[in-house]
Design an enzyme around this catalytic site. Structure first.
Site, PDB file in Angstrom:
ATOM      1  N   LYS A  22      70.784 115.185  -5.430  1.00 58.51           N
ATOM      2  CA  LYS A  22      71.980 115.561  -4.690  1.00 58.51           C
ATOM      3  C   LYS A  22      72.474 114.409  -3.824  1.00 58.51           C
ATOM      4  O   LYS A  22      73.618 114.351  -3.460  1.00 58.51           O
ATOM      5  CB  LYS A  22      71.642 116.732  -3.748  1.00 58.51           C
ATOM      6  CG  LYS A  22      71.460 118.036  -4.456  1.00 58.51           C
ATOM      7  CD  LYS A  22      71.316 119.162  -3.450  1.00 58.51           C
ATOM      8  CE  LYS A  22      69.864 119.335  -3.008  1.00 58.51           C
ATOM      9  NZ  LYS A  22      69.632 120.600  -2.298  1.00 58.51           N
ATOM     10  N   LYS A  82      62.016 110.501   4.914  1.00 58.86           N
ATOM     11  CA  LYS A  82      63.183 110.935   5.681  1.00 58.86           C
ATOM     12  C   LYS A  82      63.269 110.230   7.017  1.00 58.86           C
ATOM     13  O   LYS A  82      64.368 109.951   7.495  1.00 58.86           O
ATOM     14  CB  LYS A  82      63.174 112.457   5.876  1.00 58.86           C
ATOM     15  CG  LYS A  82      63.526 113.202   4.605  1.00 58.86           C
ATOM     16  CD  LYS A  82      64.047 114.590   4.895  1.00 58.86           C
ATOM     17  CE  LYS A  82      64.376 115.310   3.598  1.00 58.86           C
ATOM     18  NZ  LYS A  82      64.586 116.749   3.791  1.00 58.86           N
ATOM     19  N   LYS A 111      64.839 110.362 -10.382  1.00 60.29           N
ATOM     20  CA  LYS A 111      65.289 111.739 -10.529  1.00 60.29           C
ATOM     21  C   LYS A 111      66.779 111.889 -10.170  1.00 60.29           C
ATOM     22  O   LYS A 111      67.253 111.245  -9.235  1.00 60.29           O
ATOM     23  CB  LYS A 111      64.430 112.604  -9.589  1.00 60.29           C
ATOM     24  CG  LYS A 111      64.611 114.091  -9.745  1.00 60.29           C
ATOM     25  CD  LYS A 111      63.584 114.831  -8.900  1.00 60.29           C
ATOM     26  CE  LYS A 111      64.112 116.199  -8.522  1.00 60.29           C
ATOM     27  NZ  LYS A 111      63.207 116.959  -7.675  1.00 60.29           N
TER      28      LYS A 111
END
Ligand code: TRP
Length: 334
Positions: A200, A115, A197
């Site tokens: 979102k 992040k 994966k």
């Protein structure tokens, strides 16, 4: 334990738009787990502001997510469905646990590294101590089990370390939580890159099926899903695209991968993809209809928000008072 049942805690962020992966990998299992455990399912809005958010948008998404929990079948009497920000104990316990967490431990968190490289202009302290807040979420309710995806296992590990460290000093204050990893449908992959994966935050809209996608969109996206040239519906690692579609189909229909293989034996990818699209639509359409219905009933959702925030506060305060006493804060005068 609450009323003789083990306690389960989990949460989701209201950022991004929920995908089929979030539903099949998490929400759907949550519904099953609520039969067995005393469950707390939080919309973790405190976590969301570690990344800059548009306030109106965050509020809207948080409400949508909470509504979705209910629409997906979580019984509001059996489950405590609430906003993290409505229970101040999360932030209070988080502060205390910060003082029992080492910089070195947090420095090793892979999600922080990811992040901070994605948000290089806003590497704030909250992003760094995100796992401590997550530990507070879990420990506040004395959770026995925490269903999480693989990407969150490291955070659960640090939660166990912090709890163990605290207990070693002050006695048995916290229940040490165990991860719960679902057996089926735990990981739904991207439709365009089945080695990744479904997320979102995917950029290509064809990567993921959104929970709110209509039937035509769902079918179109499955038609475009990446497969291979084998032209056989086979469940093997060498065919990650088809394997992912088999997982999706099996989870939606309740069949095993072997039954799915048998059903499509001798059929082409075109037929199979259409069947996957239809199976997914038949799972998502009723949920979407329920969201639409619930969104019109503002008073009903508001009452759930209020009742469950009170319930969560009750349990959170119990743990918090114990912890405050242990670390030496003065008793409250009534
Ligand atoms: N960090 C989790 C995620 O992004 C969400 C979360 C916050 C959570 N607190 C939690 C999950 C506690 C399980 C338990 O997916």
């Amino acid at each position: 334990m609450i009323d003789g049942k083990k306690v389960l805690f989990s949460g989701m962020q209201a950022t991004g738009t929920l995908t089929l992966g979030n539903y099949l990998g998490a929400l759907k299992n949550w519904v099953t787990l609520s039969e067995e455990y005393e469950c707390f399912y939080s919309v973790v809005d405190l976590h969301s502001i570690t990344v800059r958010q548009d306030p109106a948008e965050l509020r809207k998404r948080a409400r949508r997510l909470l509504t979705l929990y209910i629409a997906a079948g979580l019984d509001k009497k059996k489950n405590c469905i609430y906003y993290q920000s409505h229970v101040s104990g999360h932030a209070e316990l988080s502060w205390i646990l910060n003082c029992f967490t080492y910089m070195g431990e947090l420095n090793r968190m892979t999600q922080f590294k990811d992040k901070s490289s994605k948000h290089a202009d806003n590497i704030n302290a909250g992003l760094f101590t995100y796992p401590v807040l997550m530990a507070a979420d879990i420990l506040l309710y004395q959770a026995d089990v925490v269903p999480v995806g693989k990407d969150q296992l490291q955070h659960l590990e640090i939660t166990r370390d912090i709890a163990g460290r605290f207990n070693a000093i002050y006695g048995d204050v916290f229940t040490i939580p165990e991860p719960y990893i679902g057996k089926t449908g735990a990981k739904i992959m991207s439709l365009q890159d089945p080695t990744k994966k479904m997320s979102k935050s995917d950029e290509n809209p064809n990567d993921s099926i959104l929970l709110m996608d209509d039937k035509d969109t769902i079918i179109r996206k499955f038609k475009r899903a990446v497969t291979d040239s084998e032209a056989k519906v086979c469940y093997r690692d060498e065919q990650p695209g088809i394997k992912n579609l088999i997982d999706i189909y099996s989870t939606c229909t309740g069949k095993t991968p072997a039954e799915t293989e048998a059903e499509f034996d001798g059929k082409g990818y075109g037929d199979f993809k259409l069947a996957v699209g239809e199976a997914v639509a038949s799972v998502l359409t009723p949920i979407q209809e329920e969201v639409a219905r619930l969104e019109k009933d503002k008073a009903y959702i508001d009452s759930i928000i209020k009742e469950n925030a009170d319930k969560a506060n009750y349990y959170a305060t119990k743990t918090l008072r114990k912890v405050q006493k242990k670390v030496g804060f003065p008793e409250r005068v009534r």
